[in-house]
Structures are given as C-alpha cells and as structure tokens.
Motif scaffolding. Structure first.
Motif, PDB file in Angstrom:
ATOM      1  N   UNK A 604      -6.959   6.767  -0.594  1.00  0.00           N
ATOM      2  CA  UNK A 604      -8.377   6.758  -0.985  1.00  0.00           C
ATOM      3  C   UNK A 604      -8.644   7.459  -2.308  1.00  0.00           C
ATOM      4  N   UNK A 605      -7.700   8.312  -2.729  1.00  0.00           N
ATOM      5  CA  UNK A 605      -7.870   9.067  -3.969  1.00  0.00           C
ATOM      6  C   UNK A 605      -6.487   9.241  -4.593  1.00  0.00           C
ATOM      7  N   UNK A 606      -6.388   9.290  -5.907  1.00  0.00           N
ATOM      8  CA  UNK A 606      -5.057   9.445  -6.522  1.00  0.00           C
ATOM      9  C   UNK A 606      -4.276  10.654  -6.026  1.00  0.00           C
ATOM     10  N   UNK A 607      -4.951  11.664  -5.508  1.00  0.00           N
ATOM     11  CA  UNK A 607      -4.262  12.863  -5.044  1.00  0.00           C
ATOM     12  C   UNK A 607      -3.908  12.808  -3.563  1.00  0.00           C
ATOM     13  N   UNK A 608      -4.333  11.782  -2.847  1.00  0.00           N
ATOM     14  CA  UNK A 608      -4.167  11.749  -1.393  1.00  0.00           C
ATOM     15  C   UNK A 608      -3.606  10.402  -0.957  1.00  0.00           C
ATOM     16  N   UNK A 609      -2.553  10.449  -0.138  1.00  0.00           N
ATOM     17  CA  UNK A 609      -1.944   9.244   0.413  1.00  0.00           C
ATOM     18  C   UNK A 609      -1.631   9.477   1.880  1.00  0.00           C
ATOM     19  N   UNK A 610      -1.951   8.498   2.699  1.00  0.00           N
ATOM     20  CA  UNK A 610      -1.668   8.578   4.134  1.00  0.00           C
ATOM     21  C   UNK A 610      -0.857   7.360   4.551  1.00  0.00           C
ATOM     22  N   UNK A 611       0.195   7.596   5.327  1.00  0.00           N
ATOM     23  CA  UNK A 611       1.036   6.536   5.856  1.00  0.00           C
ATOM     24  C   UNK A 611       0.975   6.613   7.376  1.00  0.00           C
ATOM     25  N   UNK A 612       0.480   5.561   8.011  1.00  0.00           N
ATOM     26  CA  UNK A 612       0.258   5.549   9.452  1.00  0.00           C
ATOM     27  C   UNK A 612       0.989   4.378  10.081  1.00  0.00           C
ATOM     28  N   UNK A 613       1.469   4.579  11.331  1.00  0.00           N
ATOM     29  CA  UNK A 613       2.085   3.476  12.050  1.00  0.00           C
ATOM     30  C   UNK A 613       1.995   3.710  13.544  1.00  0.00           C
ATOM     31  N   UNK A 614       1.786   2.628  14.268  1.00  0.00           N
ATOM     32  CA  UNK A 614       1.862   2.649  15.725  1.00  0.00           C
ATOM     33  C   UNK A 614       2.816   1.539  16.142  1.00  0.00           C
ATOM     34  N   UNK A 615       3.677   1.835  17.115  1.00  0.00           N
ATOM     35  CA  UNK A 615       4.691   0.881  17.553  1.00  0.00           C
ATOM     36  C   UNK A 615       4.726   0.836  19.068  1.00  0.00           C
ATOM     37  N   UNK A 616       4.994  -0.354  19.614  1.00  0.00           N
ATOM     38  CA  UNK A 616       5.146  -0.568  21.048  1.00  0.00           C
ATOM     39  C   UNK A 616       6.543  -1.135  21.289  1.00  0.00           C
ATOM     40  N   UNK A 617       7.220  -0.625  22.320  1.00  0.00           N
ATOM     41  CA  UNK A 617       8.575  -1.097  22.608  1.00  0.00           C
ATOM     42  C   UNK A 617       8.771  -1.231  24.109  1.00  0.00           C
ATOM     43  N   UNK A 618       9.622  -2.170  24.484  1.00  0.00           N
ATOM     44  CA  UNK A 618       9.920  -2.428  25.891  1.00  0.00           C
ATOM     45  C   UNK A 618      11.312  -3.040  25.957  1.00  0.00           C
ATOM     46  N   UNK A 619      12.290  -2.290  26.440  1.00  0.00           N
ATOM     47  CA  UNK A 619      13.662  -2.775  26.536  1.00  0.00           C
ATOM     48  C   UNK A 619      14.214  -2.502  27.927  1.00  0.00           C
ATOM     49  N   UNK A 620      15.234  -3.272  28.278  1.00  0.00           N
ATOM     50  CA  UNK A 620      15.925  -3.078  29.554  1.00  0.00           C
ATOM     51  C   UNK A 620      17.029  -2.035  29.402  1.00  0.00           C
ATOM     52  N   UNK A 621      16.667  -0.850  28.951  1.00  0.00           N
ATOM     53  CA  UNK A 621      17.628   0.226  28.838  1.00  0.00           C
ATOM     54  C   UNK A 621      18.259   0.325  27.468  1.00  0.00           C
ATOM     55  N   UNK A 622      19.241   1.225  27.378  1.00  0.00           N
ATOM     56  CA  UNK A 622      19.861   1.559  26.091  1.00  0.00           C
ATOM     57  C   UNK A 622      20.628   0.399  25.457  1.00  0.00           C
ATOM     58  N   UNK A 623      21.325  -0.474  26.218  1.00  0.00           N
ATOM     59  CA  UNK A 623      22.074  -1.562  25.551  1.00  0.00           C
ATOM     60  C   UNK A 623      21.211  -2.448  24.665  1.00  0.00           C
ATOM     61  N   UNK A 624      19.928  -2.632  25.002  1.00  0.00           N
ATOM     62  CA  UNK A 624      19.039  -3.479  24.202  1.00  0.00           C
ATOM     63  C   UNK A 624      18.223  -2.655  23.212  1.00  0.00           C
ATOM     64  N   UNK A 625      18.680  -1.492  22.843  1.00  0.00           N
ATOM     65  CA  UNK A 625      17.947  -0.584  21.958  1.00  0.00           C
ATOM     66  C   UNK A 625      17.644  -1.241  20.611  1.00  0.00           C
ATOM     67  N   UNK A 626      16.607  -0.725  19.971  1.00  0.00           N
ATOM     68  CA  UNK A 626      16.173  -1.224  18.668  1.00  0.00           C
ATOM     69  C   UNK A 626      15.951  -0.034  17.750  1.00  0.00           C
ATOM     70  N   UNK A 627      16.501  -0.103  16.547  1.00  0.00           N
ATOM     71  CA  UNK A 627      16.292   0.932  15.530  1.00  0.00           C
ATOM     72  C   UNK A 627      15.225   0.438  14.549  1.00  0.00           C
ATOM     73  N   UNK A 628      14.355   1.334  14.145  1.00  0.00           N
ATOM     74  CA  UNK A 628      13.304   0.977  13.192  1.00  0.00           C
ATOM     75  C   UNK A 628      13.092   2.126  12.218  1.00  0.00           C
ATOM     76  N   UNK A 629      13.329   1.878  10.948  1.00  0.00           N
ATOM     77  CA  UNK A 629      13.144   2.907   9.926  1.00  0.00           C
ATOM     78  C   UNK A 629      11.664   3.236   9.780  1.00  0.00           C
ATOM     79  N   UNK A 630      11.379   4.495   9.522  1.00  0.00           N
ATOM     80  CA  UNK A 630      10.009   4.916   9.270  1.00  0.00           C
ATOM     81  C   UNK A 630       9.976   5.902   8.110  1.00  0.00           C
TER      82      UNK A 630
END
Length: 701
Positions: A604-630
């Motif tokens: 909103x201003x040259x001196x201020x920056x905001x980075x926001x994210x919301x994520x939803x995940x649903x897997x059948x345990x660790x073998x189907x895991x998903x990595x996502x950089x943030x």
C-alpha cells in the motif's frame, strides 16, 4: 603426523577483532544512508522455486540457496569483471551462456548496460530479466593494487542483520527441561566490503534449545556456531586470498565441491552443467560443507592459475565407545551434519572429529577451452569405522582419505562438451561426461555418470540423484523448447541404478524420474505453468515366507501435478494461486494428496509490503506428502511439508522507515484436523496446532 600450524580456532577471535576495528568508529546512533540496491526477499521466491523443487526436502540446501541469492542481490556481480564460473551460478545461465558473455565482453569491450546482454548469442529477454537483480555495472575501480586506507574506509559498505525466530508451541524437550537453552534461534550477520577487493564477514548462530554461554572446552564462544572470513581479491597476480572459513568448488564436483550445488528442478538444462567457482569465503549459518584455514589463487603466465588451500577444523561425530580399552583414540562411526547441541549427549558429540586437509587445483583457461586438475589429502584425528552394516561397506574408512581428479570444458559454437573424472584411494574411477546444445529455439543436454560403489568421494558433490557421487550409474537427458513467444516447455528424463545396497534398500536397485513443465506468459502481468512429475524406483520391504521375514524390494511410484498462476493487478498488488495433486502407489497401497493455496502480495505504500497466504491440504498420510515453497525473511527460505489434513496460513510484513533500515516480521500457523500431537521425540508438541514467529532487522549504515 605433525599438525599443520594453521591454529584455526584462534583465527576466529582475530577476525572478530578485525571487524571491531572496522566498525569501531561507527556511532550506534549514526544517520543511516540509502542501500544502493533494494534487496527484497519476497522477490527471491520465484527465482528459487524453479531450482529448489527437487531439493525442498533439504532445509540446509534451501537455506544455502536463499543466502547465496540474497547475498548476490545485495552485492551484485560486476558484469564487466565477473568470471565464467561466477556467472554460471546465476539462475537460468548455463556454463556456455557464461562463456559467451565473457567472450563477447572480450571481443567487443565492456558492457554499457545490463540489457546489452541481449546482444550475446543465446541470451534472451527472459534470461536477462532473471539475472538482472544479480548484476551491476561497477564503478571504475582504483588502479592501485593497495588503495590508501582513507579510500577503503570512505567506500566501505557495512551490512548488519539480526534475526530471532521461535516456535510458540514448545516440544517435549522444552516442556521437560531436556534442552539446555531457550527455545529461540538467534542469528547475527555482519559484513563489510570495499569493492571486490576486501570483504570481512562474521556470522553468529544459536539453534533452538542451545544455550548462550562461553565454554572454550566445548568450542562454544557465546553463540554455538561462529563462522567468519577475510577475503582479498584482484591484488595483482593474487586473484583471491581467503583467511578463515571458505568453500572449494572445482570442475563438476566429482572430486571436490563444498557448499551449495543445485540438482534436478524445473530448469532442465542449467543444473546439469555448472562450473566450480574455486575458493570463496563462507559465511552461512549452516554448520557443514566448508573448510577453515587459508586459501589462495594466483594467476600464472600462460593463462594458468594455481589454487592452494589448507584447512583444519573439528566436526560433530558419534564415537564408538565399544572399542574402549584399545590403543589410540576411539574410532568414529558417523560424522554428523545437523549442528544441533541442545542436550548433554548432543553436546558430547561436538567437535570430536578433527580434519586436517591440504589441497589445490591447477587450471588452464583460454577461449573455448577450460582444463584443470584438482586433489586433496585429508587426515583424521580419529579413525573412521562406519560399522559392519552392508550398505556402509564402501564408505570412507581409516585415518584419512584423498582424491585426485581432472576436469574440462570445450565450447564448440552452439555445442558444449564437458567432463570430470577422479580416482579414489581404493583405485576406482568415477566421473561424468556430458554434452549440451544451445540453439535459438531449443536447448538440450545429455549427461552420463558413473560413480562405482567403492568410489568414496569425501568432499564430492556432483550431479546425480543421490546426495553424494557414490554407488550410482545414470543417464540424464534435458530439453527446453521455445514453442512460441508466449509458450515454452521443458522436460527431463533421468534413469539411474545403484549397483550396491543403500540405506533401507537391501538390494541393488533401479529408478527413473521424469518432469514436464509447460510455461505460458501471455502478458507481462500474467504468467502460469503446469508441471507433471513422475518418480519410479525400488524401495526396501519385508516379505513373510514360511514364518520368516525376508528383506526384499518393491516398486513405488509417485505422481504429482501442479498448476500455478501469478497475476499482477498493479504495482501494489500481486495474486498467486497454486493447486497440486499427488499420488503414491506400491503393490499393496495407494495414497492421494491435495494442496490448494491462495497468496497475495500487497504494497500500500513504498515503505510497507505484506505477503499473505492461506493453504488447504488433505493427504492420505506421509507417502502422499506435498512440499510448497513460501516466502520468508531475507537470507532464508522455507519449504514446509504438508501431509494429513489441515490448513496453513502465514503473514510476512516488511517495513522500511528509512531507506537503510528494514524491519521484517512473519507469523505462521498450521492446524491439523486429524492429529492430537505433532512431531516426534523431543520435538513432539501436544495439540493440533503449530505456530511460529520470525523477526529480523537489516541495517545498512
């Protein structure tokens, strides 16, 4: 063997003293001056993701990558002085691209603008845009080899970074007072530089659970991890001199490569062919993959250069107490790379294994041809005995090790041929051989590698599927096509096999991996890509036959499909959306995964920056895991793993009240719908929520 008198443990206080001398005249309340280059960590995400997709499981690799690119952005390479090796480390640039840039500069004189790179054969607008933040047109350097002290102090660049991070939901180690220190992680960075010629760097780091204390007998000087270096460059024939901590990278890394190296990722071409940068100062918070001592590179007549280094440092290791009672020091089973000293048992492993290493390289460089030989000899303070488990049979053993190798690259117009071969102490040879094509609309690379089981490269880090160049044979093929001005597609196929056993794989095994990425950028403010990745390989399992358990192999296959789009509404608002599906199959089981995230960047201003994210995940345990950089704080990068069912949200805010001062804060929370505990062992937390807070101050006086 008589010790080499480098006295590395005494060198760090000396470096700290040098830093104090340079920073002493600076008043703590001095008026800050503008930073010459605005470094924005949130802009590093798009550049890191393509090369970290395959390595997001390794926090140390992600951290090193973030630190390297953030440092390059804060101190860009001098375009008219950068070497082929330096340029080849930039995203989207292959070794051939770097060679063409240097050759064009030699034939046509210095560049007058970074955008002039488009005139170089094979360097398109996309590549120029990718490397633009990491290059600069440097000011005219002083002609004197040793500039006056007044010149150095008046042009000294100073950067100070202070970071504090911690998890708000504490694990069992803190609740039961098993850890010796507080739960926060504290990191301090101080860097001073004058042009390319002088660089002083100091990094202090304390992991969560480690105490802040002065204990020389445990090599703890306030902070648990201290690394620093003094680097001098371009002093006549003395090309580089580093005192303190440094890395050494030569050839393709078969014999010797310390520090960061990118592997398979969304870019199918560049990671397969990189060129070592020689010796470079090290100032990362990671506590592994570096030397400590002195290193120098000297230019010789006839386009030759000679590098020599000597290192003496201590590393964490697990001592084999079952051998007590014999003569000599107790042997070591494994050398640790975690760097955590939170409990008395972890602290007991600190610095128990000493390495004294001598090495170097001789390189020959001319237009179209780069050749070199490299080698080292290492002696250990304790003998290495990895144990009698079959998969450890060919690891480095004894009181020391050595390696000797040769490497070369030949540039033939649009074609490049490169190779690296080395000989281990057991007499076996390992290496890789590759060829690359760089056309107007197509790029291709083919790399064959052969690392026998008994090829134990202690400091090697070459291209491959595994973490070290050993027990692997394979062929990698990559292709990048520009289908149209707005469309491009990249793909690779890597086929490999392990002739000997691996950890949790009780038989020789095979595997393959393929990835296809389709990019579409119809407008400068809109980009999107679709990625499909398949991994198929053997894994260890147990079979029941006649009431007995037998070790064997079974085939596992992992599929993942991702769609990612980025839309710039304006200079103040960017929206990012990602959808990813995963599928993991074995002969007896099948598991699915789902991930959806929505993020935005608002300024909103040259001196201020905001980075926001919301994520939803649903897997059948660790073998189907998903990595996502943030996105994360400057000099850091995170790629959390998502499995089970829940949601993740974070907010990263950056405020610059002055052009020389940046304040950053990040709050993240992960909630699970089907879990009552998170983690395991001493890190296990009660409940279904995990929160963390990260704070950082970056000051450029």
């Amino acid at each position: 063997m008589s010790p080499i008198r480098l006295v590395p443990q005494r060198a760090l206080p000396v470096l700290i003293g040098l830093l104090a001398v340079f920073t002493g005249p600076l008043p703590t309340t001095a008026q800050t001056r503008p930073d010459t280059l605005h470094t924005d960590t949130t802009n590093l995400g798009p550049r890191l993701e393509p090369i970290l997709d395959a390595l997001s499981t390794t926090d140390r690799t992600a951290t090193l990558a973030a630190e390297q690119l953030a440092n390059l952005k804060a101190q860009p390479l001098a375009l008219n002085r950068a070497s082929v090796a330096d340029l080849s480390m930039l995203p989207r640039l292959t070794s051939r691209d770097a060679h063409c840039i240097v050759q064009y500069r030699t034939d046509n004189g210095p560049f007058t603008a970074v955008e002039d790179l488009r005139a170089v054969d094979g360097i398109g607008p996309a590549a120029v845009q990718s490397v633009r933040p990491f290059l600069q047109l440097e000011e005219t350097a002083s002609r004197s080899i040793f500039p006056p002290i007044r010149t150095i102090t008046s042009n000294l660049r100073v950067r100070l970074t202070q970071r504090y991070t911690r998890r708000l939901d504490l694990g069992r180690g803190f609740r039961e007072d098993r850890f010796l220190g507080p739960p926060g992680r504290l990191t301090t960075r101080l860097q001073l530089a004058h042009e390319r010629r002088l660089q002083l760097a100091l990094t202090l780091d304390k992991d969560p659970g480690e105490p802040l204390r002065w204990s020389p007998q445990t090599q703890t000087y306030g902070f648990d991890h201290i690394t620093g270096s003094l680097a001098l460059r371009d002093l006549g024939r003395l090309e580089t001199l580093v005192l303190g901590d440094f890395t050494a990278q030569f050839g393709q890394g078969v014999a010797l490569w310390q520090g960061l190296r990118f592997g398979k990722g969304r870019d199918p071409i560049a990671p397969a062919h990189k060129r070592g940068r020689g010796v470079r100062p090290y100032h990362s918070a990671s506590e592994t993959s570096f030397f400590r001592g002195a290193a120098a590179t000297i230019g010789l007549p006839g386009e030759l250069s000679l590098t020599a280094f000597a290192s003496r440092r201590r590393r964490d290791a697990s001592v084999d107490s079952s051998s007590a009672g014999g003569t000599g020091p107790l042997p070591v089973r494994t050398v640790s790379g975690g760097g955590q000293h939170r409990t008395p048992s972890e602290l007991a492993r600190k610095g128990t294994f000493g390495e004294t290493t001598l090495g170097g390289a001789l390189a020959y460089r001319r237009a179209g041809l780069h050749l070199g030989v490299t080698g080292y000899r290492a002696r250990f303070s304790r003998p290495l005995r990895p144990g009698d488990r079959p998969y450890r049979r060919f690891r480095v053993t004894g009181d020391g090790t050595s390696m000797l190798g040769g490497y070369g690259t030949v540039f033939l117009g649009d074609y490049t041929v490169f190779g690296d071969v080395a000989r281990s102490p057991r007499g076996s040879f390992g290496g890789l051989l590759g060829a690359a094509l760089d056309g107007d609309y197509a790029e291709a690379v083919v790399v064959g590698r052969r690392y026998p089981p008994d090829f134990a490269s202690f400091y090697g880090n070459a291209f491959g599927d595994g973490s070290r160049p050993q027990n692997e044979m394979g062929v990698y093929t990559g292709l990048q096509l520009q289908l149209a001005p707005k469309w491009s597609v990249g793909a690779y196929l890597d086929q490999y096999r392990a002739p000997w056993l691996q950890f949790n794989v009780p038989r020789p095994s095979t595997g393959w991996e393929a990835r296809v990425v389709l990019d579409y950028a119809p407008r400068p403010w809109l980009s999107s890509y679709v990625q499909v990745r398949v991994q198929d390989e053997d894994e260890g399992t147990e079979y029941r036959r006649a009431g007995r358990s037998l070790e064997g192999l079974q085939r596992k296959r992992r599929y993942s499909t991702r769609w990612h789009t980025e839309y710039l509404f304006s200079d103040a608002l960017t929206v990012r959306t990602r959808l990813e599906l995963s599928l993991h199959t074995t002969p007896d089981a099948r598991s699915n995964g789902f991930f959806l995230s929505q993020g935005l960047r608002w300024s909103p201003h040259p001196t201020l920056t905001a980075d926001l994210r919301i994520a939803f995940f649903d897997t059948d345990g660790f073998p189907a895991r998903i990595y996502a950089c943030e996105h994360d704080l400057r000099y850091s990068f995170s790629a959390p793993v998502f499995f089970d069912r829940g949601r993740r949200a974070y907010a990263l805010v950056r405020y610059e009240p002055f052009s020389s001062l940046a304040l950053e804060a990040k709050y993240g929370v992960t909630r699970y719908d089907n879990r009552t505990t998170i983690g395991s062992g001493l890190n296990q937390t009660e409940g279904s929520r995990r929160r963390e807070v990260r704070l950082q101050v970056h000051w450029t006086p």
